[in-house]
Structures are given as C-alpha cells and as structure tokens.
Design an enzyme around this catalytic site. Structure first.
Site, PDB file in Angstrom:
ATOM      1  N   HIS A 189       0.844  -1.201   0.000  1.00 19.24           N
ATOM      2  CA  HIS A 189       0.000   0.000   0.000  1.00 19.24           C
ATOM      3  C   HIS A 189       0.879   1.249   0.000  1.00 19.24           C
ATOM      4  CE1 HIS A 189      -3.673  -2.369   0.794  1.00 19.24           C
ATOM      5  NE2 HIS A 189      -2.875  -3.109   1.540  1.00 19.24           N
TER       6      HIS A 189
ATOM      7  N   TYR B 162       3.046  -5.357   9.434  1.00 19.29           N
ATOM      8  CA  TYR B 162       2.924  -3.899   9.458  1.00 19.29           C
ATOM      9  C   TYR B 162       4.024  -3.292  10.329  1.00 19.29           C
ATOM     10  CZ  TYR B 162      -1.865  -4.308   7.554  1.00 19.29           C
ATOM     11  OH  TYR B 162      -2.964  -4.574   6.777  1.00 19.29           O
TER      12      TYR B 162
END
Length: 365
Positions: free
Chosen positions: A46, A316
């Site tokens: 992303h 993450y």
C-alpha cells in the site's frame, strides 16, 4: 513513547506465541520489496496513498454489540488513509483492482481503534504461509518485469480458496473513486457488550455516494483517484455508514477467504456515520507516521483466532520499522542510497495549482 514500547512488546509476544503458524515478518516484507521494488521511506505494501481526516458520529446503536467507547453516542476524530495494494508508490491508478481504506479512531482516555479494510469482502488466502507463497509466485520475471502466469496459475491451483476473491473481482469492477466504494473488515473480531456477552462481528463502511464502476479513467492522469477525492471533498464532506454484522451459527470465524452468506438473516446494526472533510498528502499529512495495525483495539473489541490478524500486525510493524529507520537516517544526514533522489522526485510530483497544498500528486503536464 510508552505506548510504542508496549505495542512493540505485544508484537514480540505475538511472534513468540504464534511462531509455529506465522512466518517471520521480515520474509514477507522482503518479498514485498522484491515484488514492488524497494522505495525507501514508503510502506512496503500500500505504498501509494493519500491521507484524510474527519470524525465519526456514533448514534449509540453499536453499544448493543460492544461496550467500546467508540459506539457511545457522540463524535470522535479520525485519521485515515486511502490506498491500493502494491509496493510501488508510482503505480498508476488504472492498474489497481482493489481499493483500501485504513482508519484511526481517537477515543477518550487515550484509547485508539485502528482498522484496515479492503473494497473486497474476502482475502486472497487464509494463512500467513499462503501469503508467503502468493508473494513468491507474484515475483516479477526479470525478462518481462511481470509475474510469470504459469507460476501464478500453479499457486492458484494449490490454493483453490483464491477463487472466491477472483470471482468477486470479476463480478465487481473497481469503483470510479475512493469515496463511492464500500470497504470491509475481512477478518472477524470479538465484540463484548456491557453485560459481558461476546459477539463475533465483521463490519463494513457503506458509502453515501452510489457506487460507479471505473469506466472513464483519464489516460493522462495516473493519480485520478486522489485528484477526484480532493475535488469531491472540496465540494463538501464525504460520508459512509459503519455497519456491524453479527455472525450466525456456522459462519466461518477464522477464515478471511470465506464471506458470510448474504441471506438477509444476519443481525446488522448501523452504528453511525463516518465523515471525511480533509484530504492531505501522505508525504507530510497526519497519516504518514501511523501504523494502521488491526490489533490496536479499544476495550470491548478483541481479535478472533484468524491467523491473518497476528501476521498483519507483525508485518505492518516490520514495514513501519524499516521506513521509520530510513527517515531517521535521512534526518541525521545518513540518507540511504537513492532516498534523497526519491524524495526530490516526490516533491516534483506535487502540483500546487491542483493540490492547494493538501494533496500530494504527480505532475501531469
């Protein structure tokens, strides 16, 4: 700082406890870098995105499922980020098939609720090991710069669960904008109400603006999603309804590749309205330094046993660690090779006449 340390300890604990099920996060992040290229200072997945901010107006109805303060009647501020999967921040919007939407709700008492959603209701695979296999199968062929179709086909044959997402994408063309798509939690979470009862829940945010398929993507604007969002928000806030869906007996609770039946028999609660009224560049906007870890949860919401949740959290964290380290090196004058040129290129993308200082965009002239 103490919250960051505590979160880091949680990541370490999760890795230790689930080591037999969750691949080492660095392996997954390394594959993201191989697939999308290494772009210092950016998210490893992303990578291309845009910041947004606004507030969530709770109508109090969500308290029927969770005692989390976010569902008490009232308003709380939010920071968000729209993006698309992929590790290349230069990818063109026309090449993306899934939209993603992350949010951070700032709650009373210092609590936060962080969510990361996709515009498809299911995920490609069900386990962290399968994520590794998928990324490996998607590695660009050095000769073509694209994934090898035979490797992808072999992966999909080994993992028939991928068919659910592929079928959904074939039946649902990408939305024409960020603000007319619905976004789904994908994973299941455990909500606990004031009486102590637990409810397995998935949620989605439904746009107030009607969905339209992307059919008029401008050939001369590779960043039309961000530009359209900035233009629309200039005309007035954009809104979604937060809809909570409670599981029924037999619904899968730990498999993100399986959607719950859309049979009209599930209990659904409209918990309130999400209102976004600002669009900001991801280069220096409020979402830049946020790790949208789906395991940052307020009291009243807990993770399910879905193995992807711990994997997402730890991956993450590894991506965040790398990009923050690169930024720290840059600030100390030890800029990683290529980062200075990359940041200069990013600044060159910004078009003041179109962004008005809020939206980081590429020049199209």
């Amino acid at each position: 700082m103490s919250a960051i340390v505590a979160t880091g300890a949680l990541f370490t604990w999760a890795l230790h406890v689930h080591a037999e099920n969750v691949p080492v996060p660095t392996r997954i992040v390394d594959l993201f870098e191989q697939d999308g290229g290494r772009h210092p200072g950016f998210r490893r997945n992303h990578a291309k995105g845009v910041c947004v901010s606004g507030h969530f107006d709770s109508d109090g109805q969500g308290a029927a499922l969770s005692r989390a303060s976010v569902f008490e009647r009232g308003s709380v501020p939010v920071i968000g980020r729209f993006s698309a999967p992929g590790g290349n921040p230069q990818q063109e919007d026309a090449d993306t098939t899934v939209r993603s939407f992350a949010l951070l709700f700032r709650l009373r008492g210092g609590e936060e609720w962080r969510v990361a959603m996709n515009s498809a209701p299911v995920f490609m695979v069900a386990t962290p090991q399968a994520v590794l296999e998928q990324l490996d199968a998607s590695r660009p062929d050095p000769r073509t710069g694209r994934a090898d179709p035979e490797r992808l086909a072999a992966f999909q044959q080994r993992h028939p669960e991928t068919r659910a997402l592929l079928d959904w994408e074939n039946a649902h063309p990408p939305s024409s904008g960020f603000d007319n798509a619905a976004y789904y939690s994908i994973d299941t979470f455990r909500f606990t109400d004031a009486a102590g009862s637990t409810h397995p829940v998935r949620w989605r945010v439904e746009p107030q603006r009607p969905y339209q398929p992307v059919s008029d993507a401008p050939a001369d604007d590779p960043d039309f999603l961000e530009h359209r969002l900035a233009h629309d928000v200039e005309q007035g806030p954009v809104r979604w309804h937060l809809v909570l869906t409670e599981a029924r007996p037999g619904d899968p609770l730990d498999d993100a590749t399986r959607a719950w039946p859309d049979d009209g028999r599930h209990r659904e609660i409209d918990a309130g309205t999400l209102v976004l009224d600002r669009v900001q560049s991801q280069i220096d906007g409020p979402c830049r330094d946020v790790n949208f870890d789906p395991l940052v949860l307020p009291a009243g919401i807990a993770a399910s046993n879905d193995p992807l949740l711990v994997a997402r959290s730890t991956v993450y964290a590894e991506s965040f660690r790398r990009r923050v380290g690169e930024e720290a090196q840059a600030q100390q004058g030890h800029t990683p090779r290529g980062l200075t040129a990359w940041l200069a290129a990013v600044k060159a993308w910004i078009d003041p006449s179109r962004s008005s200082g809020t939206s980081g965009t590429r020049r199209t002239d």
